[in-house]
Design a protein around this motif. Structure first.
Motif, PDB file in Angstrom:
ATOM      1  N   ALA A   1     -19.841  14.987 -20.107  1.00  0.00           N
ATOM      2  CA  ALA A   1     -19.696  13.958 -19.074  1.00  0.00           C
ATOM      3  C   ALA A   1     -21.022  13.714 -18.351  1.00  0.00           C
ATOM      4  CB  ALA A   1     -18.619  14.369 -18.080  1.00  0.00           C
ATOM      5  N   GLU A   2     -21.794  14.764 -18.165  1.00  0.00           N
ATOM      6  CA  GLU A   2     -23.098  14.601 -17.509  1.00  0.00           C
ATOM      7  C   GLU A   2     -24.049  13.799 -18.392  1.00  0.00           C
ATOM      8  OE1 GLU A   2     -26.717  17.407 -15.881  1.00  0.00           O
ATOM      9  OE2 GLU A   2     -24.789  18.311 -16.309  1.00  0.00           O
ATOM     10  N   LYS A   3     -24.049  14.067 -19.685  1.00  0.00           N
ATOM     11  CA  LYS A   3     -24.930  13.329 -20.603  1.00  0.00           C
ATOM     12  C   LYS A   3     -24.539  11.860 -20.703  1.00  0.00           C
ATOM     13  CE  LYS A   3     -27.096  16.886 -22.971  1.00  0.00           C
ATOM     14  NZ  LYS A   3     -28.435  17.063 -22.499  1.00  0.00           N
ATOM     15  N   LYS A   4     -23.236  11.563 -20.612  1.00  0.00           N
ATOM     16  CA  LYS A   4     -22.767  10.182 -20.680  1.00  0.00           C
ATOM     17  C   LYS A   4     -23.017   9.428 -19.377  1.00  0.00           C
ATOM     18  CE  LYS A   4     -20.729   9.553 -24.686  1.00  0.00           C
ATOM     19  NZ  LYS A   4     -20.969   8.439 -25.555  1.00  0.00           N
ATOM     20  N   GLY A   5     -23.331  10.154 -18.308  1.00  0.00           N
ATOM     21  CA  GLY A   5     -23.578   9.510 -17.027  1.00  0.00           C
ATOM     22  C   GLY A   5     -22.323   9.278 -16.208  1.00  0.00           C
ATOM     23  N   TRP A   6     -21.248   9.967 -16.559  1.00  0.00           N
ATOM     24  CA  TRP A   6     -19.985   9.796 -15.837  1.00  0.00           C
ATOM     25  C   TRP A   6     -19.986  10.532 -14.506  1.00  0.00           C
ATOM     26  CZ3 TRP A   6     -16.622  11.136 -20.676  1.00  0.00           C
ATOM     27  CH2 TRP A   6     -16.684  10.071 -21.584  1.00  0.00           C
ATOM     28  N   VAL A   7     -20.771  11.600 -14.411  1.00  0.00           N
ATOM     29  CA  VAL A   7     -20.834  12.397 -13.184  1.00  0.00           C
ATOM     30  C   VAL A   7     -22.288  12.559 -12.762  1.00  0.00           C
ATOM     31  CG1 VAL A   7     -18.693  13.677 -13.529  1.00  0.00           C
ATOM     32  CG2 VAL A   7     -20.793  14.538 -14.504  1.00  0.00           C
ATOM     33  N   ASP A   8     -22.485  12.831 -11.491  1.00  0.00           N
ATOM     34  CA  ASP A   8     -23.816  13.030 -10.937  1.00  0.00           C
ATOM     35  C   ASP A   8     -24.271  14.461 -11.205  1.00  0.00           C
ATOM     36  OD1 ASP A   8     -26.126  12.571  -9.458  1.00  0.00           O
ATOM     37  OD2 ASP A   8     -25.162  13.159  -7.571  1.00  0.00           O
ATOM     38  N   LYS A   9     -25.547  14.636 -11.541  1.00  0.00           N
ATOM     39  CA  LYS A   9     -26.068  15.966 -11.845  1.00  0.00           C
ATOM     40  C   LYS A   9     -25.989  16.894 -10.643  1.00  0.00           C
ATOM     41  CE  LYS A   9     -29.189  14.853 -15.592  1.00  0.00           C
ATOM     42  NZ  LYS A   9     -30.499  15.059 -16.173  1.00  0.00           N
ATOM     43  N   GLU A  10     -26.208  16.367  -9.449  1.00  0.00           N
ATOM     44  CA  GLU A  10     -26.153  17.195  -8.249  1.00  0.00           C
ATOM     45  C   GLU A  10     -24.735  17.708  -8.005  1.00  0.00           C
ATOM     46  OE1 GLU A  10     -27.624  19.311  -5.137  1.00  0.00           O
ATOM     47  OE2 GLU A  10     -28.765  18.175  -6.612  1.00  0.00           O
ATOM     48  N   LYS A  11     -23.740  16.862  -8.219  1.00  0.00           N
ATOM     49  CA  LYS A  11     -22.346  17.295  -8.040  1.00  0.00           C
ATOM     50  C   LYS A  11     -21.975  18.360  -9.065  1.00  0.00           C
ATOM     51  CE  LYS A  11     -20.639  12.981  -6.120  1.00  0.00           C
ATOM     52  NZ  LYS A  11     -19.796  11.808  -6.346  1.00  0.00           N
TER      53      LYS A  11
END
Length: 58
Positions: A17-27
């Protein structure tokens, strides 16, 4: 074994999900740190509970 497989599935899902940009890296970083700290605390408390059964004066 089921716990290890479930945890690894969650980890890989979060990475995907992080690689797809669905979630923020900081979160993701905050959630992972809170989860790891909770796991460490739970393990420590379980260890102390187990230890107290061997040492009745605790």
């Amino acid at each position: 074994m089921v716990t290890v497989l479930g945890t690894s599935m969650v980890l890989f899902t979060v990475i995907y999900a992080e690689k797809k940009g669905w979630v923020d890296k900081e979160k993701v970083r905050v959630v992972m740190q809170v989860g790891m700290n909770a796991g460490i605390l739970g393990s420590l408390l379980y260890f102390l509970y187990t230890l107290s059964s061997f040492l009745p004066f605790l």
